[in-house]
Design a protein around this motif. Structure first.
Motif, PDB file in Angstrom:
ATOM      1  N   GLY A 220     -14.878   1.308   8.698  1.00  0.00           N
ATOM      2  CA  GLY A 220     -14.220   0.256   9.457  1.00  0.00           C
ATOM      3  C   GLY A 220     -12.976  -0.237   8.748  1.00  0.00           C
ATOM      4  N   VAL A 221     -12.439  -1.333   9.266  1.00  0.00           N
ATOM      5  CA  VAL A 221     -11.232  -1.939   8.710  1.00  0.00           C
ATOM      6  C   VAL A 221     -11.629  -3.168   7.905  1.00  0.00           C
ATOM      7  N   ALA A 222     -10.876  -3.459   6.845  1.00  0.00           N
ATOM      8  CA  ALA A 222     -11.194  -4.612   6.004  1.00  0.00           C
ATOM      9  C   ALA A 222      -9.924  -5.183   5.398  1.00  0.00           C
ATOM     10  N   ILE A 223     -10.008  -6.442   5.011  1.00  0.00           N
ATOM     11  CA  ILE A 223      -8.928  -7.091   4.273  1.00  0.00           C
ATOM     12  C   ILE A 223      -9.131  -6.789   2.792  1.00  0.00           C
ATOM     13  N   LEU A 224      -8.099  -6.216   2.157  1.00  0.00           N
ATOM     14  CA  LEU A 224      -8.173  -5.846   0.746  1.00  0.00           C
ATOM     15  C   LEU A 224      -6.907  -6.292   0.019  1.00  0.00           C
ATOM     16  N   PRO A 225      -6.996  -6.532  -1.288  1.00  0.00           N
ATOM     17  CA  PRO A 225      -5.774  -6.757  -2.065  1.00  0.00           C
ATOM     18  C   PRO A 225      -4.939  -5.474  -2.061  1.00  0.00           C
ATOM     19  N   ARG A 226      -3.641  -5.607  -1.870  1.00  0.00           N
ATOM     20  CA  ARG A 226      -2.792  -4.412  -1.806  1.00  0.00           C
ATOM     21  C   ARG A 226      -2.855  -3.601  -3.100  1.00  0.00           C
ATOM     22  N   GLY A 227      -2.907  -4.281  -4.239  1.00  0.00           N
ATOM     23  CA  GLY A 227      -2.953  -3.567  -5.509  1.00  0.00           C
ATOM     24  C   GLY A 227      -4.194  -2.704  -5.642  1.00  0.00           C
ATOM     25  N   PHE A 228      -5.320  -3.196  -5.165  1.00  0.00           N
ATOM     26  CA  PHE A 228      -6.562  -2.429  -5.215  1.00  0.00           C
ATOM     27  C   PHE A 228      -6.535  -1.299  -4.194  1.00  0.00           C
ATOM     28  N   ALA A 229      -6.072  -1.585  -2.985  1.00  0.00           N
ATOM     29  CA  ALA A 229      -6.055  -0.571  -1.931  1.00  0.00           C
ATOM     30  C   ALA A 229      -5.201   0.629  -2.320  1.00  0.00           C
ATOM     31  N   ALA A 230      -4.164   0.395  -3.126  1.00  0.00           N
ATOM     32  CA  ALA A 230      -3.295   1.498  -3.543  1.00  0.00           C
ATOM     33  C   ALA A 230      -4.041   2.521  -4.392  1.00  0.00           C
ATOM     34  N   ARG A 231      -5.183   2.128  -4.973  1.00  0.00           N
ATOM     35  CA  ARG A 231      -5.964   3.041  -5.806  1.00  0.00           C
ATOM     36  C   ARG A 231      -6.956   3.867  -4.989  1.00  0.00           C
ATOM     37  N   LEU A 232      -7.137   3.526  -3.728  1.00  0.00           N
ATOM     38  CA  LEU A 232      -8.109   4.221  -2.891  1.00  0.00           C
ATOM     39  C   LEU A 232      -7.512   5.498  -2.313  1.00  0.00           C
ATOM     40  N   GLN A 233      -8.379   6.440  -1.977  1.00  0.00           N
ATOM     41  CA  GLN A 233      -7.945   7.728  -1.454  1.00  0.00           C
ATOM     42  C   GLN A 233      -8.009   7.738   0.077  1.00  0.00           C
ATOM     43  N   GLY A 234      -6.912   8.177   0.713  1.00  0.00           N
ATOM     44  CA  GLY A 234      -6.909   8.328   2.162  1.00  0.00           C
ATOM     45  C   GLY A 234      -6.998   7.028   2.926  1.00  0.00           C
ATOM     46  N   VAL A 235      -6.512   5.943   2.326  1.00  0.00           N
ATOM     47  CA  VAL A 235      -6.570   4.622   2.954  1.00  0.00           C
ATOM     48  C   VAL A 235      -5.150   4.137   3.209  1.00  0.00           C
ATOM     49  N   VAL A 236      -4.912   3.583   4.394  1.00  0.00           N
ATOM     50  CA  VAL A 236      -3.568   3.136   4.767  1.00  0.00           C
ATOM     51  C   VAL A 236      -3.621   1.694   5.259  1.00  0.00           C
ATOM     52  N   GLU A 237      -2.496   1.010   5.111  1.00  0.00           N
ATOM     53  CA  GLU A 237      -2.377  -0.347   5.645  1.00  0.00           C
ATOM     54  C   GLU A 237      -2.143  -0.269   7.147  1.00  0.00           C
ATOM     55  N   VAL A 238      -2.798  -1.149   7.888  1.00  0.00           N
ATOM     56  CA  VAL A 238      -2.655  -1.147   9.341  1.00  0.00           C
ATOM     57  C   VAL A 238      -2.161  -2.516   9.799  1.00  0.00           C
ATOM     58  N   ALA A 239      -1.443  -2.524  10.902  1.00  0.00           N
ATOM     59  CA  ALA A 239      -0.899  -3.763  11.450  1.00  0.00           C
ATOM     60  C   ALA A 239      -1.966  -4.483  12.271  1.00  0.00           C
ATOM     61  N   PRO A 240      -1.899  -5.808  12.337  1.00  0.00           N
ATOM     62  CA  PRO A 240      -2.905  -6.558  13.105  1.00  0.00           C
ATOM     63  C   PRO A 240      -3.037  -6.089  14.553  1.00  0.00           C
ATOM     64  N   TRP A 241      -1.914  -5.758  15.215  1.00  0.00           N
ATOM     65  CA  TRP A 241      -1.994  -5.373  16.626  1.00  0.00           C
ATOM     66  C   TRP A 241      -2.773  -4.079  16.827  1.00  0.00           C
ATOM     67  N   GLN A 242      -2.863  -3.246  15.786  1.00  0.00           N
ATOM     68  CA  GLN A 242      -3.589  -1.983  15.911  1.00  0.00           C
ATOM     69  C   GLN A 242      -5.100  -2.172  15.964  1.00  0.00           C
TER      70      GLN A 242
END
Length: 282
Positions: A220-242
Motif C-alpha cells: 500500500g501507500v504510506a507517509i514516510l520521511p523522504r530521507g528514509f524512503a530514498a534508501r528503499l528499493q523500487g519505491v517512488v514518491e506519489v502525489a496526493p491526487w494519485q
C-alpha cells in the motif's frame, strides 16, 4: 524528607504509571507503591488519582513544583563532579530506533576512533527518556522541549511525503499503511487518518522501518520521511491526487532537535557527543 521518595514521585508524575516509574528507577513496582504511600501519609491526603495514566491531585502538583528544582540541583551537582577534561566514562543518548539505524550506526566507528575511552549507551526507543531525571545525557527529539532547563538545538528539518512501490496500481481506493503503538499519535499518522478518513489502514506497525518494508513489498501507500524512503528499493514518491487525496496540501515538515540539560552541556564527554551528533545529523 527522604530524597528517594521524592525521586520516585518525580518519576511517577512524569511517566504516569507505577510500572513505568519502577522500570525507569530500576526498582520493583511494590517499592514505588510503598514510596508513594509514605509520601501521601506525610501529606495527609492523596497525591495522585489512581487512573490510567495516573494524574496528580492539586496537592501532588504543588509537591511536583517543589521537587523539580531539587532534581535539577542534583543533576547540576553530579555534572560538577563529572566535569573533567579527560574524555572517558559513559555517555547516554536517547533516540528513536530508526534514527539510530539510518544515520548514527553507520558513523559510530568515527565516534570511537575520535574518543576511544568513551562508552556510548543508546536508548533506542520511541519513549522520551527524561533528561531532567538523568535517564539520558542527550536526547534527539522531533518536538522542541518547553522546560527552561533544557537546551535545544535544531539540527535539520525532516520532510515527509506519500510513497508507494513502483509496481503498485494507484487509484483513489489504494490501501494505505499506518503506524500504531507509541507512534499512533505522531503528526504523520494523524495526517494520514484525516486524509484517508473512513478507510481503515490495511496494515499498522510500530516503527518506520517495518512501514517502509511494507511499502517496498507493494502492500500500500504510506507517509514516510523522504530521507528514509530514498534508501528503499523500487519505491517512488506519489502525489496526493494519485491516491484519492485531492486537496491535500502535503504532510507538514518537522524539525529534529538535539536536547541536553543545561547542567550537563559543559561536561566534556557530553560535549563530545553533542559535537559528533551535530556533524552527523546536519
Amino acid at each position: 524528607m527522604d530524597w528517594e521518595l521524592l525521586r520516585t514521585f518525580e518519576a511517577l508524575a512524569r511517566l504516569g504509571s507505577l510500572t513505568a516509574a519502577a522500570k525507569a528507577l530500576g526498582v520493583s513496582q511494590s517499592t514505588v507503591s510503598r514510596h508513594l504511600a509514605r509520601l501521601e501519609e506525610a501529606a495527609g491526603s492523596p497525591l495522585v488519582l489512581r487512573e490510567a495514566p495516573l494524574r496528580l491531585t492539586e496537592r501532588g502538583q504543588a509537591l511536583l513544583a517543589a521537587v523539580l528544582p531539587m532534581v535539577d540541583a542534583a543533576l547540576a551537582a553530579r555534572a560538577a563532579l563529572e566535569d573533567t577534561p579527560e574524555l572517558h566514562g559513559e555517555v547516554t543518548l536517547s533516540t528513536v530506533g530508526e534514527l539510530l539505524r539510518w544515520s548514527l550506526a553507520p558513523r559510530l566507528p568515527e565516534f570511537y576512533r575520535a574518543h576511544p575511552r568513551l562508552r556510548l549507551r543508546v536508548l533506542a526507543t520511541n519513549r522520551v527518556s527524561s533528561l531532567a531525571a538523568g535517564e539520558a545525557d542527550v536526547a534527539l527529539r522531533m518536538v522542541r522541549p518547553q522546560r527552561g532547563e533544557l537546551v535545544a538545538r535544531r539540527l535539520r528539518t525532516e520532510t515527509y511525503a506519500y510513497f508507494a512501490a513502483e509496481a503498485l496500481a494507484l487509484d483513489p481506493a489504494v490501501p494505505w499503511l499506518g503506524l500504531a503503538g507509541s507512534l499512533a499519535d505522531i503528526p504523520e499518522q494523524r495526517h494520514a487518518e484525516r486524509v484517508f478518513a473512513g478507510r481503515p489502514a490495511r496494515l499498522s506497525v510500530e516503527d518506520f522501518e517495518s512501514l517502509g518494508r511494507a511499502v517496498e513489498a507493494g502492500l500500500g501507500v504510506a507517509i514516510l520521511p523522504r530521507g528514509f524512503a530514498a534508501r528503499l528499493q523500487g519505491v517512488v514518491e506519489v502525489a496526493p491526487w494519485q491516491i484519492g487525496a485531492d486537496g491535500d496540501e502535503g504532510v507538514p515538515p518537522r524539525d529534529l532537535w538535539m536536547v541536553v540539560h543545561r547542567s550537563k552541556q559543559r561536561v566534556p564527554r557530553v560535549r563530545a557527543l553533542l559535537s559528533w551528533l551535530a556533524e552527523v545529523l546536519r
